[in-house]
Design a protein around this motif. Structure first.
Motif, PDB file in Angstrom:
ATOM      1  N   THR A  69       0.830  -1.207   0.000  1.00 20.96           N
ATOM      2  CA  THR A  69       0.000   0.000   0.000  1.00 20.96           C
ATOM      3  C   THR A  69       0.864   1.256   0.000  1.00 20.96           C
ATOM      4  OG1 THR A  69      -0.027  -0.018   2.412  1.00 20.96           O
ATOM      5  CG2 THR A  69      -1.842  -1.130   1.314  1.00 20.96           C
ATOM      6  N   ARG A  70       2.155   1.062  -0.030  1.00 24.63           N
ATOM      7  CA  ARG A  70       3.137   2.155   0.097  1.00 24.63           C
ATOM      8  C   ARG A  70       2.812   3.044   1.298  1.00 24.63           C
ATOM      9  NH1 ARG A  70       4.333   4.594  -5.615  1.00 24.63           N
ATOM     10  NH2 ARG A  70       2.303   3.784  -6.215  1.00 24.63           N
ATOM     11  N   LEU A 110      -5.186   4.146   3.985  1.00 27.16           N
ATOM     12  CA  LEU A 110      -6.373   4.962   3.784  1.00 27.16           C
ATOM     13  C   LEU A 110      -7.224   4.334   2.737  1.00 27.16           C
ATOM     14  CD1 LEU A 110      -6.123   8.718   3.240  1.00 27.16           C
ATOM     15  CD2 LEU A 110      -7.564   7.372   4.736  1.00 27.16           C
ATOM     16  N   ILE A 111      -7.892   3.316   3.188  1.00 29.17           N
ATOM     17  CA  ILE A 111      -8.507   2.517   2.167  1.00 29.17           C
ATOM     18  C   ILE A 111      -9.966   2.893   2.009  1.00 29.17           C
ATOM     19  CG2 ILE A 111      -7.382   0.371   1.551  1.00 29.17           C
ATOM     20  CD1 ILE A 111      -7.183  -0.299   4.409  1.00 29.17           C
ATOM     21  N   TYR A 112     -10.352   4.079   2.556  1.00 29.19           N
ATOM     22  CA  TYR A 112     -11.782   4.363   2.621  1.00 29.19           C
ATOM     23  C   TYR A 112     -12.486   4.535   1.283  1.00 29.19           C
ATOM     24  CZ  TYR A 112     -11.169   4.194   7.479  1.00 29.19           C
ATOM     25  OH  TYR A 112     -10.883   3.758   8.722  1.00 29.19           O
ATOM     26  N   ASN A 113     -12.175   5.585   0.521  1.00 31.94           N
ATOM     27  CA  ASN A 113     -12.768   5.640  -0.812  1.00 31.94           C
ATOM     28  C   ASN A 113     -12.255   4.478  -1.618  1.00 31.94           C
ATOM     29  OD1 ASN A 113     -14.191   7.929  -0.272  1.00 31.94           O
ATOM     30  ND2 ASN A 113     -12.485   9.253  -0.828  1.00 31.94           N
ATOM     31  N   LEU A 126      -4.168  15.440   7.601  1.00 31.01           N
ATOM     32  CA  LEU A 126      -4.706  14.081   7.535  1.00 31.01           C
ATOM     33  C   LEU A 126      -5.609  13.794   8.737  1.00 31.01           C
ATOM     34  CD1 LEU A 126      -4.532  11.364   6.022  1.00 31.01           C
ATOM     35  CD2 LEU A 126      -2.470  10.842   7.305  1.00 31.01           C
ATOM     36  N   LEU A 127      -5.295  14.456   9.861  1.00 28.69           N
ATOM     37  CA  LEU A 127      -6.034  14.169  11.087  1.00 28.69           C
ATOM     38  C   LEU A 127      -7.332  14.970  11.190  1.00 28.69           C
ATOM     39  CD1 LEU A 127      -2.967  14.146  13.492  1.00 28.69           C
ATOM     40  CD2 LEU A 127      -3.911  12.281  12.124  1.00 28.69           C
ATOM     41  N   ASP A 128      -7.485  15.966  10.322  1.00 30.48           N
ATOM     42  CA  ASP A 128      -8.656  16.840  10.434  1.00 30.48           C
ATOM     43  C   ASP A 128      -9.836  16.383   9.592  1.00 30.48           C
ATOM     44  OD1 ASP A 128      -7.060  18.389  12.033  1.00 30.48           O
ATOM     45  OD2 ASP A 128      -6.377  19.656  10.362  1.00 30.48           O
ATOM     46  N   VAL A 129      -9.575  15.520   8.641  1.00 28.22           N
ATOM     47  CA  VAL A 129     -10.673  15.149   7.746  1.00 28.22           C
ATOM     48  C   VAL A 129     -11.344  13.872   8.231  1.00 28.22           C
ATOM     49  CG1 VAL A 129      -9.754  16.246   5.695  1.00 28.22           C
ATOM     50  CG2 VAL A 129      -9.067  13.916   6.245  1.00 28.22           C
ATOM     51  N   ASP A 130     -12.635  13.756   7.923  1.00 27.80           N
ATOM     52  CA  ASP A 130     -13.334  12.511   8.198  1.00 27.80           C
ATOM     53  C   ASP A 130     -12.945  11.525   7.102  1.00 27.80           C
ATOM     54  OD1 ASP A 130     -15.017  10.360   8.423  1.00 27.80           O
ATOM     55  OD2 ASP A 130     -16.779  11.562   8.920  1.00 27.80           O
ATOM     56  N   LEU A 131     -12.238  10.514   7.503  1.00 33.23           N
ATOM     57  CA  LEU A 131     -11.663   9.592   6.524  1.00 33.23           C
ATOM     58  C   LEU A 131     -12.715   8.892   5.677  1.00 33.23           C
ATOM     59  CD1 LEU A 131      -8.890   8.062   8.772  1.00 33.23           C
ATOM     60  CD2 LEU A 131      -8.728   9.960   7.172  1.00 33.23           C
ATOM     61  N   ARG A 160      -3.846  13.237  -3.079  1.00 37.04           N
ATOM     62  CA  ARG A 160      -2.774  14.058  -2.531  1.00 37.04           C
ATOM     63  C   ARG A 160      -2.078  13.343  -1.370  1.00 37.04           C
ATOM     64  NH1 ARG A 160      -5.453  18.707  -1.010  1.00 37.04           N
ATOM     65  NH2 ARG A 160      -5.069  18.200   1.173  1.00 37.04           N
ATOM     66  N   PHE A 161      -2.894  12.811  -0.452  1.00 40.51           N
ATOM     67  CA  PHE A 161      -2.319  12.084   0.683  1.00 40.51           C
ATOM     68  C   PHE A 161      -1.544  10.862   0.210  1.00 40.51           C
ATOM     69  CE2 PHE A 161      -5.858  14.004   3.319  1.00 40.51           C
ATOM     70  CZ  PHE A 161      -5.012  14.896   3.939  1.00 40.51           C
ATOM     71  N   ARG A 162      -2.095  10.207  -0.790  1.00 43.18           N
ATOM     72  CA  ARG A 162      -1.448   8.987  -1.260  1.00 43.18           C
ATOM     73  C   ARG A 162      -0.057   9.289  -1.810  1.00 43.18           C
ATOM     74  NH1 ARG A 162      -4.481   4.991  -5.194  1.00 43.18           N
ATOM     75  NH2 ARG A 162      -4.539   6.837  -6.490  1.00 43.18           N
ATOM     76  N   ALA A 163       0.038  10.347  -2.582  1.00 44.53           N
ATOM     77  CA  ALA A 163       1.332  10.719  -3.171  1.00 44.53           C
ATOM     78  C   ALA A 163       2.326  11.103  -2.078  1.00 44.53           C
ATOM     79  CB  ALA A 163       1.145  11.875  -4.151  1.00 44.53           C
ATOM     80  N   ALA A 164       1.847  11.892  -1.103  1.00 47.73           N
ATOM     81  CA  ALA A 164       2.742  12.350  -0.035  1.00 47.73           C
ATOM     82  C   ALA A 164       3.232  11.172   0.804  1.00 47.73           C
ATOM     83  CB  ALA A 164       2.031  13.364   0.846  1.00 47.73           C
TER      84      ALA A 164
END
Ligand SMILES: [Zn+2]
Length: 394
Positions: free
Chosen positions: A231-232, A236-239, A302-307, A317-321
Protein backbone atom coordinates in the motif's frame (compact mmCIF):
# COMPACT_ATOMS: atom_id res chain seq x y z
CA UNK A 1 36.14 -28.13 26.53
CA UNK A 2 34.97 -26.93 23.19
CA UNK A 3 32.15 -29.43 23.29
CA UNK A 4 31.05 -28.33 26.73
CA UNK A 5 30.89 -24.74 25.61
CA UNK A 6 28.82 -25.61 22.60
CA UNK A 7 26.43 -27.60 24.73
CA UNK A 8 26.09 -24.74 27.14
CA UNK A 9 25.44 -22.36 24.29
CA UNK A 10 22.90 -24.67 22.80
CA UNK A 11 20.91 -25.05 25.98
CA UNK A 12 21.03 -21.29 26.51
CA UNK A 13 19.63 -20.90 23.09
CA UNK A 14 16.79 -23.25 24.06
CA UNK A 15 16.04 -21.19 27.18
CA UNK A 16 15.49 -18.13 25.02
CA UNK A 17 12.60 -19.75 23.27
CA UNK A 18 11.83 -22.26 20.57
CA UNK A 19 11.92 -21.88 16.81
CA UNK A 20 9.00 -22.82 14.56
CA UNK A 21 7.76 -22.05 11.08
CA UNK A 22 4.44 -20.21 10.74
CA UNK A 23 2.57 -19.21 7.60
CA UNK A 24 1.07 -15.78 8.53
CA UNK A 25 -1.49 -16.41 5.78
CA UNK A 26 -2.19 -19.82 4.21
CA UNK A 27 0.55 -20.65 1.69
CA UNK A 28 -1.83 -20.52 -1.30
CA UNK A 29 -2.29 -16.74 -0.79
CA UNK A 30 -0.05 -14.82 -3.24
CA UNK A 31 2.89 -13.26 -1.43
CA UNK A 32 2.69 -15.66 1.49
CA UNK A 33 4.06 -18.84 -0.07
CA UNK A 34 7.00 -18.96 2.34
CA UNK A 35 6.57 -19.37 6.10
CA UNK A 36 8.16 -17.09 8.69
CA UNK A 37 10.63 -18.46 11.18
CA UNK A 38 9.37 -17.36 14.59
CA UNK A 39 10.70 -17.66 18.11
CA UNK A 40 8.03 -18.67 20.57
CA UNK A 41 8.87 -17.48 24.06
CA UNK A 42 8.39 -20.93 25.61
CA UNK A 43 11.77 -22.57 26.39
CA UNK A 44 12.60 -25.62 24.28
CA UNK A 45 12.90 -27.88 27.31
CA UNK A 46 9.30 -27.12 28.26
CA UNK A 47 7.95 -28.49 24.97
CA UNK A 48 7.49 -32.23 24.67
CA UNK A 49 6.63 -34.44 21.69
CA UNK A 50 3.30 -33.66 20.03
CA UNK A 51 4.16 -30.81 20.38
CA UNK A 52 2.86 -30.51 23.92
CA UNK A 53 3.50 -28.40 27.01
CA UNK A 54 2.00 -27.70 30.42
CA UNK A 55 -1.06 -25.93 28.98
CA UNK A 56 -1.79 -27.65 25.66
CA UNK A 57 -1.06 -30.71 23.52
CA UNK A 58 -1.71 -31.71 19.94
CA UNK A 59 -3.29 -34.95 18.78
CA UNK A 60 -3.41 -36.10 15.17
CA UNK A 61 -6.02 -38.84 14.65
CA UNK A 62 -4.95 -41.78 12.52
CA UNK A 63 -8.49 -42.64 11.44
CA UNK A 64 -11.66 -40.67 10.81
CA UNK A 65 -12.59 -38.79 13.97
CA UNK A 66 -16.07 -37.40 14.65
CA UNK A 67 -16.00 -33.76 15.70
CA UNK A 68 -16.44 -33.01 19.39
CA UNK A 69 -19.79 -31.77 20.61
CA UNK A 70 -21.94 -31.55 23.70
CA UNK A 71 -21.97 -35.33 24.09
CA UNK A 72 -18.38 -35.90 23.05
CA UNK A 73 -15.46 -34.18 24.75
CA UNK A 74 -11.70 -34.69 25.10
CA UNK A 75 -9.48 -36.46 25.78
CA UNK A 76 -8.93 -38.12 22.43
CA UNK A 77 -8.51 -41.83 23.12
CA UNK A 78 -8.30 -43.39 19.67
CA UNK A 79 -5.22 -44.31 17.63
CA UNK A 80 -3.22 -41.26 16.62
CA UNK A 81 -0.19 -40.52 14.50
CA UNK A 82 3.06 -40.56 16.47
CA UNK A 83 3.68 -37.30 18.37
CA UNK A 84 6.10 -35.12 16.43
CA UNK A 85 9.51 -34.61 18.02
CA UNK A 86 11.80 -31.61 17.58
CA UNK A 87 15.15 -31.74 15.80
CA UNK A 88 18.36 -32.59 17.68
CA UNK A 89 18.69 -28.90 18.66
CA UNK A 90 15.23 -29.15 20.33
CA UNK A 91 13.72 -26.63 17.92
CA UNK A 92 10.89 -27.48 15.53
CA UNK A 93 12.04 -25.57 12.47
CA UNK A 94 13.84 -28.57 11.01
CA UNK A 95 10.46 -30.06 10.08
CA UNK A 96 9.70 -29.33 6.47
CA UNK A 97 6.49 -27.38 5.79
CA UNK A 98 5.75 -29.94 3.07
CA UNK A 99 5.81 -32.88 5.47
CA UNK A 100 2.55 -34.36 6.76
CA UNK A 101 3.87 -34.03 10.32
CA UNK A 102 4.15 -30.27 9.81
CA UNK A 103 0.36 -29.92 10.36
CA UNK A 104 0.33 -30.62 14.13
CA UNK A 105 3.51 -28.57 14.59
CA UNK A 106 2.06 -25.58 12.73
CA UNK A 107 -1.25 -25.78 14.60
CA UNK A 108 0.60 -25.77 17.92
CA UNK A 109 2.87 -22.89 16.90
CA UNK A 110 -0.11 -20.74 15.82
CA UNK A 111 -2.01 -21.31 19.08
CA UNK A 112 1.11 -20.49 21.13
CA UNK A 113 1.91 -17.43 19.03
CA UNK A 114 -1.57 -15.94 19.51
CA UNK A 115 -1.58 -16.76 23.19
CA UNK A 116 1.82 -15.14 23.59
CA UNK A 117 0.58 -11.90 21.98
CA UNK A 118 -2.58 -11.70 24.08
CA UNK A 119 -0.95 -12.74 27.33
CA UNK A 120 1.43 -9.83 26.81
CA UNK A 121 -1.52 -7.45 26.43
CA UNK A 122 -3.43 -8.97 29.34
CA UNK A 123 -0.32 -8.92 31.49
CA UNK A 124 -0.53 -12.46 32.87
CA UNK A 125 -1.09 -16.04 31.67
CA UNK A 126 -4.57 -16.96 30.48
CA UNK A 127 -6.15 -19.69 32.62
CA UNK A 128 -8.39 -21.87 30.48
CA UNK A 129 -12.05 -21.61 31.48
CA UNK A 130 -12.26 -25.42 31.45
CA UNK A 131 -9.22 -26.06 33.65
CA UNK A 132 -11.33 -27.55 36.45
CA UNK A 133 -12.12 -30.46 34.14
CA UNK A 134 -9.24 -30.48 31.65
CA UNK A 135 -5.93 -29.04 32.76
CA UNK A 136 -4.73 -28.67 29.17
CA UNK A 137 -6.18 -27.60 25.84
CA UNK A 138 -6.38 -30.42 23.30
CA UNK A 139 -5.61 -29.30 19.75
CA UNK A 140 -6.88 -31.76 17.15
CA UNK A 141 -4.67 -31.15 14.13
CA UNK A 142 -6.77 -32.88 11.53
CA UNK A 143 -10.45 -33.82 11.31
CA UNK A 144 -12.20 -34.77 8.11
CA UNK A 145 -14.80 -32.02 8.37
CA UNK A 146 -15.22 -28.64 6.65
CA UNK A 147 -15.00 -26.52 9.78
CA UNK A 148 -12.88 -25.50 12.72
CA UNK A 149 -14.17 -25.10 16.26
CA UNK A 150 -13.09 -24.33 19.78
CA UNK A 151 -15.02 -25.63 22.75
CA UNK A 152 -14.80 -27.02 26.24
CA UNK A 153 -11.20 -28.28 26.39
CA UNK A 154 -10.52 -28.47 22.70
CA UNK A 155 -9.70 -26.70 19.46
CA UNK A 156 -10.14 -28.87 16.40
CA UNK A 157 -9.24 -28.19 12.83
CA UNK A 158 -10.91 -29.66 9.79
CA UNK A 159 -10.29 -29.14 6.10
CA UNK A 160 -11.79 -26.42 3.96
CA UNK A 161 -13.19 -27.68 0.72
CA UNK A 162 -13.59 -25.01 -1.97
CA UNK A 163 -14.48 -26.30 -5.42
CA UNK A 164 -12.89 -29.62 -4.62
CA UNK A 165 -9.61 -28.09 -3.41
CA UNK A 166 -8.97 -29.36 0.11
CA UNK A 167 -6.89 -27.23 2.46
CA UNK A 168 -6.27 -28.13 6.08
CA UNK A 169 -7.21 -25.44 8.59
CA UNK A 170 -4.06 -26.45 10.49
CA UNK A 171 -2.19 -24.30 7.94
CA UNK A 172 -4.58 -21.37 8.32
CA UNK A 173 -3.35 -18.83 10.86
CA UNK A 174 -6.55 -16.69 10.57
CA UNK A 175 -8.80 -19.55 11.47
CA UNK A 176 -6.68 -20.78 14.33
CA UNK A 177 -6.22 -17.27 15.76
CA UNK A 178 -9.98 -16.69 15.58
CA UNK A 179 -10.69 -19.87 17.52
CA UNK A 180 -8.05 -19.02 20.12
CA UNK A 181 -9.83 -15.65 20.42
CA UNK A 182 -13.01 -17.46 21.52
CA UNK A 183 -11.04 -19.42 24.13
CA UNK A 184 -9.32 -16.30 25.48
CA UNK A 185 -12.59 -14.40 25.77
CA UNK A 186 -14.36 -17.18 27.67
CA UNK A 187 -11.33 -17.63 29.91
CA UNK A 188 -11.28 -13.93 30.79
CA UNK A 189 -15.00 -13.22 31.18
CA UNK A 190 -16.12 -16.63 32.37
CA UNK A 191 -18.71 -18.77 30.62
CA UNK A 192 -22.20 -17.31 30.30
CA UNK A 193 -24.78 -19.45 32.08
CA UNK A 194 -28.06 -18.05 30.84
CA UNK A 195 -28.18 -16.54 27.39
CA UNK A 196 -30.85 -16.25 24.76
CA UNK A 197 -29.91 -17.11 21.21
CA UNK A 198 -29.72 -13.52 20.04
CA UNK A 199 -27.61 -12.33 22.98
CA UNK A 200 -24.91 -9.76 22.29
CA UNK A 201 -22.32 -12.00 23.95
CA UNK A 202 -22.21 -14.18 20.83
CA UNK A 203 -21.88 -11.14 18.58
CA UNK A 204 -19.10 -9.67 20.71
CA UNK A 205 -17.37 -13.05 20.79
CA UNK A 206 -17.26 -13.17 16.97
CA UNK A 207 -16.06 -9.57 16.75
CA UNK A 208 -13.41 -10.08 19.41
CA UNK A 209 -12.14 -13.26 17.77
CA UNK A 210 -11.77 -11.57 14.38
CA UNK A 211 -9.92 -8.70 16.03
CA UNK A 212 -7.65 -11.18 17.82
CA UNK A 213 -6.89 -12.64 14.42
CA UNK A 214 -6.21 -9.21 12.85
CA UNK A 215 -4.02 -7.89 15.67
CA UNK A 216 -2.11 -11.17 16.04
CA UNK A 217 -1.48 -11.17 12.29
CA UNK A 218 0.03 -7.69 12.61
CA UNK A 219 2.63 -9.22 14.94
CA UNK A 220 4.45 -10.87 12.05
CA UNK A 221 7.18 -8.48 10.96
CA UNK A 222 6.99 -9.80 7.45
CA UNK A 223 3.23 -9.26 7.30
CA UNK A 224 3.47 -5.64 8.43
CA UNK A 225 6.25 -5.14 5.94
CA UNK A 226 4.28 -6.64 3.07
CA UNK A 227 1.11 -4.74 3.93
CA UNK A 228 2.95 -1.43 4.03
CA UNK A 229 4.99 -2.08 0.92
CA UNK A 230 1.95 -3.06 -1.09
CA UNK A 231 0.00 0.00 0.00
CA UNK A 232 3.14 2.16 0.10
CA UNK A 233 2.29 3.06 3.64
CA UNK A 234 -1.23 4.15 2.83
CA UNK A 235 -3.89 2.31 4.80
CA UNK A 236 -6.37 4.96 3.78
CA UNK A 237 -8.51 2.52 2.17
CA UNK A 238 -11.78 4.36 2.62
CA UNK A 239 -12.77 5.64 -0.81
CA UNK A 240 -10.30 3.34 -2.35
CA UNK A 241 -10.76 1.20 0.67
CA UNK A 242 -13.45 -0.87 -0.85
CA UNK A 243 -11.28 -1.61 -3.78
CA UNK A 244 -8.45 -2.48 -1.46
CA UNK A 245 -10.73 -4.60 0.62
CA UNK A 246 -11.88 -6.69 -2.28
CA UNK A 247 -8.40 -7.34 -3.48
CA UNK A 248 -6.57 -7.54 -0.17
CA UNK A 249 -5.16 -11.02 0.12
CA UNK A 250 -5.15 -10.75 3.93
CA UNK A 251 -8.43 -12.16 5.14
CA UNK A 252 -8.38 -10.16 8.35
CA UNK A 253 -7.97 -6.86 6.55
CA UNK A 254 -10.70 -7.71 4.08
CA UNK A 255 -13.11 -8.35 6.91
CA UNK A 256 -12.13 -5.34 8.99
CA UNK A 257 -12.49 -2.79 6.21
CA UNK A 258 -16.24 -2.52 6.09
CA UNK A 259 -18.63 0.44 6.37
CA UNK A 260 -21.49 -1.28 8.11
CA UNK A 261 -23.45 0.41 10.87
CA UNK A 262 -25.73 -1.37 13.34
CA UNK A 263 -28.84 -0.20 11.48
CA UNK A 264 -27.54 -1.88 8.31
CA UNK A 265 -26.80 -5.39 9.53
CA UNK A 266 -28.99 -8.46 9.85
CA UNK A 267 -29.52 -10.48 13.02
CA UNK A 268 -26.93 -13.06 11.99
CA UNK A 269 -24.04 -13.02 14.50
CA UNK A 270 -21.14 -12.67 12.05
CA UNK A 271 -22.98 -9.89 10.23
CA UNK A 272 -23.83 -8.10 13.48
CA UNK A 273 -20.15 -8.31 14.50
CA UNK A 274 -18.99 -6.27 11.47
CA UNK A 275 -19.61 -2.75 12.82
CA UNK A 276 -17.61 -3.49 15.98
CA UNK A 277 -14.72 -4.93 13.96
CA UNK A 278 -14.89 -1.93 11.62
CA UNK A 279 -14.76 0.55 14.53
CA UNK A 280 -11.64 -1.13 15.88
CA UNK A 281 -9.95 -1.18 12.48
CA UNK A 282 -10.79 2.49 11.84
CA UNK A 283 -9.25 3.35 15.19
CA UNK A 284 -6.03 1.51 14.33
CA UNK A 285 -5.82 3.39 11.02
CA UNK A 286 -6.48 6.78 12.65
CA UNK A 287 -3.94 6.14 15.38
CA UNK A 288 -1.50 5.06 12.70
CA UNK A 289 -2.05 8.38 10.97
CA UNK A 290 -1.48 10.38 14.11
CA UNK A 291 1.70 8.38 14.78
CA UNK A 292 2.82 9.18 11.23
CA UNK A 293 2.14 12.88 11.72
CA UNK A 294 4.08 12.84 15.01
CA UNK A 295 7.00 11.22 13.21
CA UNK A 296 6.92 13.82 10.47
CA UNK A 297 5.84 11.25 7.86
CA UNK A 298 2.45 12.73 6.99
CA UNK A 299 0.66 16.06 6.70
CA UNK A 300 -1.17 17.11 9.86
CA UNK A 301 -4.28 17.84 7.80
CA UNK A 302 -4.71 14.08 7.54
CA UNK A 303 -6.03 14.17 11.09
CA UNK A 304 -8.66 16.84 10.43
CA UNK A 305 -10.67 15.15 7.75
CA UNK A 306 -13.33 12.51 8.20
CA UNK A 307 -11.66 9.59 6.52
CA UNK A 308 -14.98 8.12 5.51
CA UNK A 309 -15.85 11.24 3.54
CA UNK A 310 -12.53 11.94 1.91
CA UNK A 311 -12.86 13.10 -1.69
CA UNK A 312 -10.76 11.70 -4.49
CA UNK A 313 -8.54 14.78 -4.76
CA UNK A 314 -7.61 14.73 -1.07
CA UNK A 315 -7.10 11.04 -1.24
CA UNK A 316 -4.72 11.27 -4.19
CA UNK A 317 -2.77 14.06 -2.53
CA UNK A 318 -2.32 12.08 0.68
CA UNK A 319 -1.45 8.99 -1.26
CA UNK A 320 1.33 10.72 -3.17
CA UNK A 321 2.74 12.35 -0.03
CA UNK A 322 2.73 9.13 1.98
CA UNK A 323 4.29 7.13 -0.84
CA UNK A 324 7.18 9.56 -0.96
CA UNK A 325 7.68 9.54 2.81
CA UNK A 326 7.38 5.75 2.87
CA UNK A 327 10.12 5.37 0.32
CA UNK A 328 12.41 7.53 2.45
CA UNK A 329 11.56 6.14 5.92
CA UNK A 330 9.84 2.75 5.81
CA UNK A 331 10.90 1.93 9.37
CA UNK A 332 9.00 4.91 10.79
CA UNK A 333 5.85 3.57 9.12
CA UNK A 334 6.35 0.17 10.70
CA UNK A 335 6.79 1.75 14.11
CA UNK A 336 3.67 3.85 13.62
CA UNK A 337 1.59 0.82 12.71
CA UNK A 338 2.85 -1.36 15.56
CA UNK A 339 2.27 1.47 18.07
CA UNK A 340 -1.32 1.85 16.84
CA UNK A 341 -1.83 -1.93 16.92
CA UNK A 342 -0.60 -2.19 20.51
CA UNK A 343 -2.61 0.74 21.86
CA UNK A 344 -5.81 -0.87 20.59
CA UNK A 345 -4.80 -4.43 21.55
CA UNK A 346 -3.99 -3.27 25.06
CA UNK A 347 -7.35 -1.52 25.48
CA UNK A 348 -9.28 -4.55 24.30
CA UNK A 349 -7.36 -6.93 26.51
CA UNK A 350 -7.76 -4.72 29.56
CA UNK A 351 -11.51 -4.39 28.99
CA UNK A 352 -12.24 -8.12 29.21
CA UNK A 353 -12.01 -8.72 32.93
CA UNK A 354 -14.77 -6.26 33.74
CA UNK A 355 -17.28 -7.76 31.30
CA UNK A 356 -20.22 -9.70 32.69
CA UNK A 357 -20.99 -12.43 30.14
CA UNK A 358 -24.67 -12.96 31.02
CA UNK A 359 -25.68 -9.36 30.62
CA UNK A 360 -23.09 -8.13 28.13
CA UNK A 361 -24.27 -5.68 25.48
CA UNK A 362 -22.23 -4.45 22.52
CA UNK A 363 -22.58 -0.90 23.85
CA UNK A 364 -21.34 -2.02 27.27
CA UNK A 365 -18.36 -3.79 25.71
CA UNK A 366 -17.55 -0.71 23.60
CA UNK A 367 -17.68 1.56 26.67
CA UNK A 368 -15.40 -0.86 28.54
CA UNK A 369 -12.83 -0.75 25.71
CA UNK A 370 -12.97 3.07 25.66
CA UNK A 371 -12.53 3.19 29.45
CA UNK A 372 -9.49 0.89 29.24
CA UNK A 373 -7.80 2.87 26.46
CA UNK A 374 -5.06 5.48 26.82
CA UNK A 375 -5.82 9.20 26.40
CA UNK A 376 -4.91 9.29 22.71
CA UNK A 377 -6.90 6.18 21.82
CA UNK A 378 -10.07 6.61 23.88
CA UNK A 379 -11.58 9.58 21.97
CA UNK A 380 -10.98 7.91 18.61
CA UNK A 381 -12.63 4.70 19.78
CA UNK A 382 -15.57 6.68 21.09
CA UNK A 383 -16.14 8.49 17.79
CA UNK A 384 -15.82 5.29 15.80
CA UNK A 385 -18.16 3.28 18.02
CA UNK A 386 -20.66 6.14 17.76
CA UNK A 387 -20.35 6.32 13.96
CA UNK A 388 -21.09 2.59 13.86
CA UNK A 389 -24.20 3.20 16.04
CA UNK A 390 -22.86 0.90 18.74
CA UNK A 391 -22.90 3.65 21.35
CA UNK A 392 -24.81 6.97 21.37
CA UNK A 393 -23.24 10.18 20.16
CA UNK A 394 -22.18 12.63 22.82
ZN1 LIG B 1 -16.17 -17.67 15.68
Amino acid sequence: MRLLRDEALQSDDGRLGTRFWIFPQPPFIPGYEQPDRVWLSIPADEIGPGPSDATMYVVDPLFEKRPYGLDRLPPFDEPGRPPVRPGPDRHFDSISPDAREFLPVHAYACVRFVLQVWQSYIGRPVRWFFDQTFPRLEIVAHVNWDNAQAGYGFLELGISDTDGIRRPYALNFDTIAHEVGHLILLSETGVPTSLSRGADFFVFSEAFSDIVSLISFLHFDTAVDRLLRRTRGNLLIYNELNRFAETSPETQVRLATNFRRMSEVTGEVHDRALPFIGAIFDTIVELYHSELVQRGCADGRLLDVDLRELDQLDFDRFRAATAEAFQARPLAFEQALTAARDAVGQALAASLRGLEPNTLTLAGAAHAVVAAADVATAPLLEINFAWREIIGRR
